[in-house]
Design a protein around this motif. Structure first.
Motif, PDB file in Angstrom:
ATOM      1  N   MET A 137      51.196 -31.798  31.882  1.00 20.83           N
ATOM      2  CA  MET A 137      50.086 -31.461  32.441  1.00 20.83           C
ATOM      3  C   MET A 137      50.860 -31.200  34.263  1.00 20.83           C
ATOM      4  N   GLU A 141      46.311 -32.240  37.510  1.00 23.93           N
ATOM      5  CA  GLU A 141      45.525 -32.967  36.184  1.00 23.93           C
ATOM      6  C   GLU A 141      45.870 -33.734  36.273  1.00 23.93           C
ATOM      7  N   ARG A 142      47.203 -34.382  36.152  1.00 22.05           N
ATOM      8  CA  ARG A 142      47.313 -35.713  36.174  1.00 22.05           C
ATOM      9  C   ARG A 142      46.430 -36.012  36.905  1.00 22.05           C
ATOM     10  N   ALA A 176      43.491 -31.103  31.817  1.00 24.06           N
ATOM     11  CA  ALA A 176      44.281 -32.202  31.300  1.00 24.06           C
ATOM     12  C   ALA A 176      44.120 -32.924  29.325  1.00 24.06           C
TER      13      ALA A 176
END
Length: 321
Positions: A137, A141-142, A176
């Motif tokens: 990711m 996103e993470r 994600a």
């Protein structure tokens, strides 16, 4: 904006501070994939907190939310530099495995993995298979995904950390989730999920077949499309590229067994909340083997030999919550 505190509001107790720190380290580990980096991020977070004047700290209405926001921002910044460092990393990069410090219970019917509740929360978000997907990711996103889907923060709260709109953070988390779904191969999805006892049983049978150098038994326990990835970080000898295919993995593991020094022993240990195996030599853990089991077959094996990632295993420090 923070609201003025109630007069005489007490500081958090030592127990509350310890619990809070453990939660922050747990968040940071999921975001960074490294215990050392997670501890550094939390240390930086508390440094910023104590750099505030007493009046500024008193003006913070929600102590936990402030620390989480700052920790999230620190981790977001670290993720950008970490991705650059990992581009020059020697060989494959695997997230740092977490020790459970206990043996797991056998695969007998009704048995379950030992739950070291005082050391680690055994949920999917710390399983090594999940941590590996997180590495695919983007940093934003993470952070959005972990904060919202794992730690249950609202997208408005996530937006304050990521520096984007709530709608944009919703899209980041959605992207994600698609990565997580895409990581599950059709063959894996078709298999029924393995129970804790089944996973323990498969890994134990693999260890026994490995020690017996029974290649046919190993092949029978590996999915035909299984993969094995090793991380030596240029500091320990290991296979340089992923091994693909159950038969090739079985052959490689037989070769490992043949070359194993007499002083090395294989032990059953919990790795990121899942049944795993460690190689111990002269009292030190030199290799950690983590497994992803679906149904009655092993799908993935991760081998960590970089000594920098095994410090918590040898010195016996607590794992991440």
């Amino acid at each position: 904006m923070p609201t003025p505190p109630e007069p005489g509001r007490p500081e958090p107790s030592d127990d509350e501070t310890l619990s809070q720190r453990r939660q922050l380290v747990g968040l940071a580990y999921r975001l960074l994939g490294s215990v050392a980096e997670a501890e550094d991020a939390v240390q930086e977070t508390y440094s910023r907190w104590y750099a505030l004047s007493p009046q500024q700290r008193d003006a913070v209405d929600n102590h936990d939310a402030w620390l989480t926001t700052v920790a999230g921002r620190v981790c977001l910044n670290l993720l950008g530099s970490a991705r650059a460092r990992r581009e020059t990393y020697v060989g494959e990069w695997i997230p740092e495995p977490l020790p459970g410090q206990t043996r797991w219970v056998s695969g007998r019917p009704g048995a379950a993995v030992v739950d070291p509740a005082d050391r680690i929360t055994l949920d999917e978000s710390v399983h090594l298979a999940f941590m590996v997907v997180l590495e695919s990711m983007t940093p934003a996103e993470r952070v959005a995904f972990i904060l919202h889907d794992v730690f249950c923060h609202t997208f408005a709260e996530v937006a304050e950390i990521v520096g984007r709109t709530p709608a944009a953070c919703r899209q980041l988390a959605s992207s994600a989730r698609r990565r997580v779904r895409a990581s599950r191969s059709p063959g894996t999805a078709a298999r029924s999920p393995a129970s804790a006892a089944q996973r323990a049983g498969v890994v134990r049978e693999f260890k026994q077949a490995w020690e017996a150098k029974d290649i046919d038994a190993l092949i029978g326990l590996l999915d035909p499309a299984a993969t094995a990835v090793a991380d030596g970080g240029g500091r320990a000898i290991t296979f340089p590229r992923p091994i693909e295919g159950g038969e090739r993995i079985a052959a490689a593991w037989i070769e490992i067994a043949r070359r194993k020094p007499d002083s090395m022993t294989f032990l059953e240990r919990t790795v990121n909340g899942q049944p795993g195996v460690v190689a111990q030599q002269d009292g030190a853990v030199v290799t950690v083997f983590a497994f992803d089991v679906s149904g009655d077959r092993i799908q993935h094996i991760w081998v960590v030999r970089n000594p920098e990632k095994l410090r918590h295993w040898t010195v016996g420090r607590d794992a991440v919550p």
